[in-house]
Design an enzyme around this catalytic site. Structure first.
Site, PDB file in Angstrom:
ATOM      1  N   ASP A  67       1.173  -0.998  -0.323  1.00  0.00           N
ATOM      2  CA  ASP A  67      -0.108   0.166   0.085  1.00  0.00           C
ATOM      3  C   ASP A  67       0.997   1.150   0.416  1.00  0.00           C
ATOM      4  OD1 ASP A  67       1.008  -0.595   2.296  1.00  0.00           O
ATOM      5  OD2 ASP A  67      -0.869  -1.025   3.586  1.00  0.00           O
ATOM      6  N   ASP A 136      -7.376  -2.252  14.460  1.00  0.00           N
ATOM      7  CA  ASP A 136      -8.782  -2.424  14.136  1.00  0.00           C
ATOM      8  C   ASP A 136      -8.851  -4.430  13.110  1.00  0.00           C
ATOM      9  OD1 ASP A 136      -7.685  -1.977  11.498  1.00  0.00           O
ATOM     10  OD2 ASP A 136      -9.053  -0.057  11.942  1.00  0.00           O
ATOM     11  N   HIS A 138      -6.951  -4.909  10.138  1.00  0.00           N
ATOM     12  CA  HIS A 138      -7.193  -4.097   9.036  1.00  0.00           C
ATOM     13  C   HIS A 138      -5.648  -5.508   8.653  1.00  0.00           C
ATOM     14  CE1 HIS A 138      -4.499  -0.662   9.640  1.00  0.00           C
ATOM     15  NE2 HIS A 138      -3.898  -1.638   9.611  1.00  0.00           N
ATOM     16  N   GLU A 143      -9.897  -1.204   5.299  1.00  0.00           N
ATOM     17  CA  GLU A 143     -10.427  -1.477   7.016  1.00  0.00           C
ATOM     18  C   GLU A 143     -11.579  -2.388   6.992  1.00  0.00           C
ATOM     19  OE1 GLU A 143      -8.544   0.285   8.790  1.00  0.00           O
ATOM     20  OE2 GLU A 143      -8.127   2.101   8.478  1.00  0.00           O
TER      21      GLU A 143
HETATM   22  P1  PGA Z   1       2.209  -1.923  12.032  1.00  0.00           P
HETATM   23  O1  PGA Z   1       0.974  -1.357  11.278  1.00  0.00           O
HETATM   24  O2  PGA Z   1       3.293  -2.805  11.854  1.00  0.00           O
HETATM   25  O3  PGA Z   1       3.078   0.050  12.440  1.00  0.00           O
HETATM   26  O4  PGA Z   1       1.597  -2.184  14.098  1.00  0.00           O
HETATM   27  C1  PGA Z   1       0.601  -2.725  11.103  1.00  0.00           C
HETATM   28  C2  PGA Z   1      -0.799  -2.232   9.680  1.00  0.00           C
HETATM   29  O5  PGA Z   1      -1.398  -0.988  10.344  1.00  0.00           O
HETATM   30  O6  PGA Z   1      -1.203  -3.383   9.733  1.00  0.00           O
END
Ligand code: PGA
Length: 260
Positions: A67, A136, A138, A143
């Site tokens: 992404d 959350d 995702h 999301e």
């Molecule tokens: P993080 O993010 O590794 O910074 O916790 C993971 C994600 O949002 O998929």
């Protein structure tokens, strides 16, 4: 799903790096899907270390990132292109023309997203997709309520994700609202999905994804339908799972022919 639980993020990252390295050694032309965020940093350090000390060769590897933020120039400090360059690509021998990251600055998002899917297809599909998980639930930037069949497209971030990612932008207000992300269908088409999660703040999302119902409200739960999904967790991220003893026994007693 295979659930690998390690004492801490360092040992878990080493396990994940070995899985990736094994694939690159057996298939030098491997297509790797990369993730960003705090979670894969130790794994990237381990891969850099293997490149430098063991000669792990990325010369023929093709990379696709999950992404990118919409509206950021590629050299913005918060862009995932910058992240990948700083934390991995400039330390290994990957060919610049084999690096693919969605173009967050494109004036034509639908064409950019279609082109990204076509490039993944033309490369022969992704062998291993590295994944984190949002608090959350995702996956990529898919999301909650994302279509489980979605392909690369624009998404709108939730307030929680923008809060979680505020640090690098110097405040939540500066975090872009929109992103381009591989879809859940794109991720499901990868041959192996390797999800890393560390720390107590991920425990609820991990338990929901692994042991909860399959639901678009927890996008990572779609991996329950994936034939080769591997979760590599530290004890804290695994702390709300109910079948921990079983997962640990399975991993400790893996038959040789199943070891990656
Ligand atoms: P993080 O993010 O590794 O910074 O916790 C993971 C994600 O949002 O998929």
């Amino acid at each position: 799903m295979e659930i690998i639980i390690q004492p801490d993020s360092r040992t878990a990252s080493a396990v994940a790096a070995r899985i990736v390295a094994a694939r690159v050694r057996e298939k030098p032309h491997a297509v790797l899907g990369f993730a960003t965020g705090a979670t894969p940093l130790e794994m990237y350090r381990a891969l850099v270390d293997m490149h430098k000390t063991e000669g792990l060769d990325f010369g023929l590897v093709t990379a696709f990132n999950l992404d990118e933020y919409v509206g950021l120039p590629a050299n913005h400090p918060g862009s995932y292109r910058t992240y990948m360059r700083e934390h991995l690509f400039r330390h290994i021998n990957i060919a610049p023309d084999r690096i693919n990251i969605p173009d967050g600055a494109t004036p034509d998002i639908p064409t950019c997203c279609r082109g990204y899917e076509e490039r993944i297809h033309a490369a022969g599909g992704i062998d291993i997709q590295i994944l984190g998980i949002g608090t959350d639930g995702h996956l990529g930037f898919n999301e909650p309520t994302s279509s489980l069949a979605s392909r690369t497209r624009i998404k709108t971030l939730t307030a929680q994700t923008r809060r979680d990612n505020a640090a690098i932008f110097g405040g939540e207000r500066k975090v872009p609202h929109h992103v381009i992300t591989m879809g859940l269908g794109t991720i499901m088409a990868c041959r192996t999905c390797l999800l890393l999660a560390f720390g107590e703040k991920k425990a609820r999302a991990v338990a929901a994804a692994v042991e909860g119902p399959l639901t678009a409200m927890v996008p990572a739960s779609v991996l329950q339908m994936h034939p080769q999904a591997v979760f590599v967790l530290d004890e804290e991220a695994a702390s709300l799972l109910t079948r921990t003893d079983y997962y640990k026994w399975v991993y400790a007693n893996k038959p040789d022919w199943q070891k990656s």
